[in-house]
Write an enzyme that holds these catalytic residues in place. Structure first.
Site, mmCIF file in Angstrom:
data_model
loop_
_atom_site.group_PDB
_atom_site.id
_atom_site.type_symbol
_atom_site.label_atom_id
_atom_site.label_comp_id
_atom_site.label_asym_id
_atom_site.label_seq_id
_atom_site.Cartn_x
_atom_site.Cartn_y
_atom_site.Cartn_z
ATOM 1 N N GLY A 8 2.640 1.892 10.941
ATOM 2 C CA GLY A 8 3.566 2.961 10.529
ATOM 3 C C GLY A 8 4.241 3.435 11.912
ATOM 4 O O GLY A 8 5.284 4.404 12.021
ATOM 5 N N GLY B 133 2.618 -0.977 4.313
ATOM 6 C CA GLY B 133 2.993 0.293 3.869
ATOM 7 C C GLY B 133 4.279 0.533 3.831
ATOM 8 O O GLY B 133 4.769 0.501 2.605
ATOM 9 N N GLY B 134 4.837 1.021 4.712
ATOM 10 C CA GLY B 134 6.166 1.668 4.760
ATOM 11 C C GLY B 134 7.188 0.702 4.072
ATOM 12 O O GLY B 134 8.019 1.325 3.096
ATOM 13 N N SER C 26 3.412 -2.648 10.316
ATOM 14 C CA SER C 26 4.943 -2.607 10.484
ATOM 15 C C SER C 26 5.552 -4.038 9.957
ATOM 16 O O SER C 26 6.398 -4.573 10.833
ATOM 17 C CB SER C 26 5.391 -2.170 11.702
ATOM 18 O OG SER C 26 5.029 -0.844 12.211
ATOM 19 N N GLU D 107 -5.407 -5.068 10.563
ATOM 20 C CA GLU D 107 -4.587 -4.174 10.874
ATOM 21 C C GLU D 107 -4.570 -3.388 12.141
ATOM 22 O O GLU D 107 -5.553 -2.491 12.140
ATOM 23 C CB GLU D 107 -4.605 -3.148 9.694
ATOM 24 C CG GLU D 107 -4.293 -3.585 8.255
ATOM 25 C CD GLU D 107 -3.525 -2.470 7.562
ATOM 26 O OE1 GLU D 107 -2.455 -2.823 6.893
ATOM 27 O OE2 GLU D 107 -4.109 -1.544 7.251
ATOM 28 N N HIS E 192 -9.444 1.097 4.736
ATOM 29 C CA HIS E 192 -7.977 1.327 5.623
ATOM 30 C C HIS E 192 -8.215 2.352 6.860
ATOM 31 O O HIS E 192 -9.058 3.141 6.704
ATOM 32 C CB HIS E 192 -7.037 1.898 4.605
ATOM 33 C CG HIS E 192 -5.660 1.767 5.198
ATOM 34 N ND1 HIS E 192 -5.247 2.848 6.250
ATOM 35 C CD2 HIS E 192 -4.770 1.074 5.118
ATOM 36 C CE1 HIS E 192 -4.063 2.446 6.420
ATOM 37 N NE2 HIS E 192 -3.735 1.271 6.135
ATOM 38 N N ASN F 75 0.834 -1.138 0.100
ATOM 39 C CA ASN F 75 0.059 -0.171 0.209
ATOM 40 C C ASN F 75 0.996 1.122 -0.072
ATOM 41 O O ASN F 75 1.486 1.415 0.922
ATOM 42 C CB ASN F 75 -0.864 -0.113 1.229
ATOM 43 C CG ASN F 75 -1.703 1.094 1.356
ATOM 44 O OD1 ASN F 75 -1.689 2.093 0.455
ATOM 45 N ND2 ASN F 75 -2.336 1.384 2.659
ATOM 46 N N TRP F 76 0.896 1.799 -1.143
ATOM 47 C CA TRP F 76 2.004 2.870 -1.407
ATOM 48 C C TRP F 76 1.441 4.299 -0.557
ATOM 49 O O TRP F 76 2.226 5.237 -0.702
ATOM 50 C CB TRP F 76 2.416 3.262 -2.672
ATOM 51 C CG TRP F 76 3.210 1.988 -3.169
ATOM 52 C CD1 TRP F 76 3.405 0.868 -2.714
ATOM 53 C CD2 TRP F 76 3.677 1.902 -4.767
ATOM 54 N NE1 TRP F 76 4.250 0.044 -3.469
ATOM 55 C CE2 TRP F 76 4.228 0.452 -4.762
ATOM 56 C CE3 TRP F 76 3.555 2.641 -5.808
ATOM 57 C CZ2 TRP F 76 4.886 0.153 -6.004
ATOM 58 C CZ3 TRP F 76 4.077 2.067 -6.922
ATOM 59 C CH2 TRP F 76 4.691 0.654 -6.979
ATOM 60 N N LYS F 77 0.092 4.215 -0.262
ATOM 61 C CA LYS F 77 -0.342 5.532 0.412
ATOM 62 C C LYS F 77 -0.144 6.668 -0.371
ATOM 63 O O LYS F 77 -0.096 6.592 -1.642
ATOM 64 C CB LYS F 77 -0.055 5.561 1.691
ATOM 65 C CG LYS F 77 -0.256 4.447 2.641
ATOM 66 C CD LYS F 77 0.148 4.313 3.972
ATOM 67 C CE LYS F 77 -0.104 3.017 4.947
ATOM 68 N NZ LYS F 77 0.019 3.380 6.236
#
Ligand code: PGA
Length: 257
Positions: free
Chosen positions: A174, A235-236, A214, A168, A96, A9-11
């Site tokens: 994050g 994500g990150g 994470s 999640e 999300h 998920n590149w947000k």
């Protein structure tokens, strides 16, 4: 045996130029792997056509991070699921936690969006999970139950091949803090049990339940080896090709490759 899904998920990161470079690196990186699951990247809307183009001949799928509640009409700023299908998306993330908070989206929105995703012939990735204060107060299971019960029974086409669940815990998103494999497994097993009650045991048994929060190359294999964890929503660590490929290798190892 459920095949894993490793989803990035590149947000709000990666405009078209950067997105194309990252997508190329990921598709090159999986080339030699005998994939035991599926890989998905979800860029921001404007980068989707370019990324889908780069991934056209790749096993890596392209998805979106949300979509409109409606198919068409006077809804300024929205993008319909059918348009996402037209530019090459296969999946759409819905609910999300950042959209629950930032856009104040509700169960009604999630039901409308998932129905749109299914109308467009795409797969929905439905996110849910508790906040830190819920966990501290011992309410994690109640929140998870409420999130699933608020949406799943209202869907008309929720099947194991049209819906993916993504647990999640918000306190792990994050933050660098990850649920332990046992903490995650406990909620995943509960999620499968709740889903069995809502959609039937056959569907629940085959439905993929991803863990998000994470996920990193060094914890992916351990998390994805748990019985009810069928991959991750990342994500990150999905913004760096080496890290995301490391997570895919973790998924492969957990799948016995
Ligand atoms: P994270 O985000 O991997 O950066 O914790 C996960 C997500 O929000 O899907």
């Amino acid at each position: 045996m459920r095949r894993y899904l490793a989803a990035g998920n590149w947000k709000l990161n990666m405009g078209p130029a950067e997105a194309v470079t990252l997508a190329r690196k990921i598709s090159m990186g999986v080339l030699g792997m005998d994939l035991r699951g599926e890989v998905l990247v979800c860029p921001p809307f404007v980068s989707i056509p370019a990324v889908a183009d780069v991934l056209e001949d790749s096993v890596v799928h392209c998805g979106a991070q949300t979509c409109a509640n409606d198919a068409a009409g006077a809804h300024t700023g929205e993008v319909a699921a059918s348009m996402l299908a037209e530019v090459g998306c296969s999946h759409v993330i819905v609910a999300h936690s950042e959209r629950r908070t930032d856009q104040r989206e509700s169960d009604d929105d999630f039901v409308a969006k998932i129905e749109q995703v299914h109308d467009a012939g795409l797969i929905a990735v439905f996110c849910y999970g508790e906040q830190l204060e819920d966990r501290k107060a011992g309410r994690a299971a109640d929140v998870v139950r409420a999130h699933l019960e608020g949406v799943l029974p209202r869907l008309t086409r929720a099947k194991a091949d049209t819906l993916v669940l993504a647990y999640e815990p918000v306190w792990a998103i994050g933050t660098g803090e990850t649920a332990t494999p046992d903490q995650a497994q406990e909620i995943h097993a509960l999620s499968r049990e709740i889903t069995a009650g809502l959609l039937g045991p056959g569907v629940a048994d085959r439905m993929r339940i991803l863990y998000g929060g994470s996920v990193k190359p060094d914890n992916a294999e351990e998390l994805f080896s748990m019985e009810d964890i069928d991959g991750g929503l990342v994500g990150g660590a999905s913004l760096k090709a080496d890290d995301f490929l490391g997570i895919i290798r973790g998924a492969q190892a957990a799948a016995g490759a």
